[in-house]
Design a protein around this motif. Structure first.
Motif, PDB file in Angstrom:
ATOM      1  N   THR A   2       1.266  -0.932  -0.044  1.00 12.58           N
ATOM      2  CA  THR A   2       0.041  -0.098  -0.270  1.00 12.58           C
ATOM      3  C   THR A   2       0.846   1.329  -0.092  1.00 12.58           C
ATOM      4  O   THR A   2       1.613   1.350   0.783  1.00 12.58           O
ATOM      5  CB  THR A   2      -0.560   0.313   1.233  1.00 12.58           C
ATOM      6  N   LYS A   3       0.933   1.757  -1.041  1.00 13.80           N
ATOM      7  CA  LYS A   3       1.341   3.062  -1.379  1.00 13.80           C
ATOM      8  C   LYS A   3       0.932   3.903  -0.815  1.00 13.80           C
ATOM      9  O   LYS A   3       1.021   4.642   0.325  1.00 13.80           O
ATOM     10  CB  LYS A   3       1.692   3.320  -2.206  1.00 13.80           C
ATOM     11  N   SER A   7      -5.166   8.845   2.421  1.00 11.44           N
ATOM     12  CA  SER A   7      -4.534  10.165   3.286  1.00 11.44           C
ATOM     13  C   SER A   7      -4.172  11.532   1.749  1.00 11.44           C
ATOM     14  O   SER A   7      -4.660  11.980   2.380  1.00 11.44           O
ATOM     15  CB  SER A   7      -2.787   9.808   3.580  1.00 11.44           C
ATOM     16  N   LYS A  10      -5.064  11.067  -4.694  1.00 14.38           N
ATOM     17  CA  LYS A  10      -4.699  11.018  -5.843  1.00 14.38           C
ATOM     18  C   LYS A  10      -5.959  11.882  -6.254  1.00 14.38           C
ATOM     19  O   LYS A  10      -6.607  11.780  -6.925  1.00 14.38           O
ATOM     20  CB  LYS A  10      -5.023   9.802  -6.486  1.00 14.38           C
ATOM     21  N   ILE A  11      -4.821  13.477  -6.274  1.00 13.68           N
ATOM     22  CA  ILE A  11      -5.699  14.426  -7.000  1.00 13.68           C
ATOM     23  C   ILE A  11      -5.463  14.623  -8.440  1.00 13.68           C
ATOM     24  O   ILE A  11      -4.589  14.737  -8.296  1.00 13.68           O
ATOM     25  CB  ILE A  11      -4.940  15.347  -6.567  1.00 13.68           C
ATOM     26  N   THR A  12      -6.309  13.486  -9.450  1.00 18.14           N
ATOM     27  CA  THR A  12      -5.406  14.158 -11.050  1.00 18.14           C
ATOM     28  C   THR A  12      -7.157  15.255 -11.530  1.00 18.14           C
ATOM     29  O   THR A  12      -7.132  16.124 -10.545  1.00 18.14           O
ATOM     30  CB  THR A  12      -6.091  13.027 -11.369  1.00 18.14           C
ATOM     31  N   VAL A  55      -0.658  18.117  -7.621  1.00 15.62           N
ATOM     32  CA  VAL A  55       0.184  18.170  -8.704  1.00 15.62           C
ATOM     33  C   VAL A  55       0.958  17.430  -9.452  1.00 15.62           C
ATOM     34  O   VAL A  55       0.373  15.863  -9.520  1.00 15.62           O
ATOM     35  CB  VAL A  55       1.954  17.691  -7.661  1.00 15.62           C
TER      36      VAL A  55
END
Lengths: 346, 346
Positions: A2-3, A7, A10-12, A55
């Motif tokens: 699990t990376k 938390s 993953k904002i795309t 980002v």
DNA sequence: CTGTTAGCGCTTTCAG
DNA sequence: CTGAAAGCGCTAACAG
């Protein structure tokens, strides 16, 4: 495994698009500084990005856009300050263009070098900066054929007609040698660098020319072949000092070897510069720190890095061929390791 | 514009698949060392790759696979040999794992540092190696919260409980100071490093402890605060030497400053080590090259790099937390810049 | 000026 | 053991 879990969700660009109430294409345009966006819309997107802490994913941009915005730097080593200075210059220029730097060190392994170059030219980097390449013929041809952008740093070899930045090695060596001659030295030892490197060759030629110009006979015994490493300087100095008629000055092809020379000279109880003058080449940071401070030929290392990066970026941007070679000036830095020779015989 | 045209027809797994007469998924399996491929099929694919000169596109693999196989290295600087040694170690370990290294230099700009870290943690790299971080509190917390893999190198600070590798700075300073004391020195000057760095603090503490243990009164005037740069060493030595009762030995918190000390000492016509002993810290390559060769405390720089890389790779592979701190031993290297003090008064 | 539609080259389930 | 299908996150024409 699990990376990043809950938390960082993953904002795309999709999330940003939704938040800003536009299509994701518009977000992409904003990211890429596309002019065709109403400034009001742009602001909305920008603030949405802010809020979400967006980002961009470089990998995805690369894949889709066909360029990675990173350039590869291939260096032989990082031990001496030499490369560090060059990197500083490259780095400065790159940060301007928001590019990343991937570092590949070959540790003087030629095979590794060629191997890298082959793979690098694929996806990972947009261009290559090659510092002091060992046997460029192996791949320069490949690079050129594939039309892959690259710039050679500190290498003037047999390869013609490719973008490169170097220093006036010949001139630097000439000037330094002449300085020694003007000081009154007649027997000047010379320790070469790795002779498969163009810069080493040029320095030797500069030394020879200065001798010739000043009508000082060249003596084969006064030339010792080194490899740019400190022990070579030590060994070379020993060999030179063992001569029946030893030199009164020793010119080493780089500072690191010059320091080896210093060691050897001192080990024999000789004084610098009273008994023997020493000159180096490069002007690495520590050359001013040794005792006595080393007279040397300064290479504009940092500037070389900057210029090389500029050239590469230029090629990348404009698709220009730019197969020119730029030579930056060297300069003799006179410090305390040189003086007029004293009469050793009298 | 045109990057690679007809010359390199872009070999993808599809081309390889066609050439080998299998589906592209199988090629992917071969690339990823998947066991579920008949060895015969594997060989066919492998040779097809050979023939076509296939090189995987890292970007695409990253995007699809969710990892980039590159790690980021954040360093303050590259001027001295210090970082170079560490990188050598990292590099060795990384090449084993076929990982790439992206270099980020902050040039001691704290803002740049935090900024990098924020962006880095996104797509570009799988993990981070932070050398001598300036103000880690800024982002360590972020990194930890996001569960982003990283390892600190040569930093022991207030931040607890995160993977880090360092050296026994306290011990090293203690040993060196005690050595000086045993030589007969009673007044030992100390030049600190940047006191916002844990290692600098520990070295100072080691010095103090040695004094205390040996019942030598500590004098505030003998401690000069530096910043790890050479000029600090110079200035510090001047200040120390100007004291009514100057020290007979100076211990600088790193080699670079020690060289500044050497300069200052010599400029005053004092001899090393006869008039004043000097000790450094780090054992960077040039510390053996100066004159006289510097007595110093060796840090296992290369090894620190190797160990840090190992730790990071381990975290990446096993998803282990591994919030341990590893301390590598320092060692006193006695060279010629130290000796027993001579009676200056008598 | 903005949305829609295709991919970039590869990894990964999920079926055979 | 192998193939088919569905994206990873983004850029780049192409239509509005």
């Amino acid at each position: 495994m699990t990376k990043n879990e809950k938390s960082s969700p993953k904002i795309t660009i999709f999330e940003v698009a939704a938040e800003a109430g536009v299509s994701f294409a518009t977000v992409s345009r904003v990211i890429n500084h596309d002019i065709h966006v109403k400034s009001e819309t742009r602001d909305r997107v920008l603030s949405a990005m802010q809020r979400l802490g967006y980002v961009a994913n470089r990998q995805a941009r690369s894949l889709a856009g066909g360029k990675s915005n990173t350039i590869g730097l291939l260096v032989p080593d990082l031990g001496t300050g030499y490369i560090g200075e060059i990197i500083r210059g490259i780095d400065t220029e790159l940060s301007w263009s928001e590019m990343d730097l991937i570092l590949y060190t070959t540790h003087r392994t030629a095979a590794k070098e060629a191997n890298y170059v082959a793979n690098l030219a694929r996806g990972m980097v947009d261009g290559l900066l090659l510092v002091l390449p060992r046997n460029p013929v192996d791949y320069i041809e490949t690079l050129t054929r594939r039309n892959f952008p690259f710039v050679l740093i500190d290498h003037q070899g047999t390869v013609e007609n490719c973008p490169a930045v170097g220093a006036t090695n010949w001139q630097g060596a000439y000037t330094a040698t002449e300085y020694l001659i003007q000081l009154g030295h007649k027997r000047i030892g010379f320790i070469t660098g790795s002779m498969d490197l163009g810069c080493a060759e040029d320095r030797l030629k500069g030394y020879r020319s200065a001798l010739r110009t000043n009508h000082i006979p060249e003596a084969a015994e006064l030339i010792y072949e080194g490899n740019f490493f400190q022990p070579d300087g030590y060994a070379g100095a020993c060999a030179l000092l063992d001569l029946k008629n030893p030199p009164t000055a020793i010119f080493a092809s780089n500072d690191v070897m010059a320091m080896g020379v210093m060691d050897a000279v001192r080990n024999r109880g000789l004084r610098i510069p009273d008994d023997i003058s020493i000159v180096g080449f490069d002007n690495i940071p520590q050359s001013a720190m040794v005792y006595p401070p080393l007279t040397t030929v300064q290479q504009p290392l940092e500037q070389m890095g900057r210029v090389a990066a500029q050239m590469l970026i230029n090629i990348l941007k404009n698709g220009e061929k730019d197969s020119s070679r730029i030579e930056l000036p060297t300069e003799l830095i006179i410090r305390s390791s040189t003086s007029s020779p004293r009469d050793r015989v009298g």
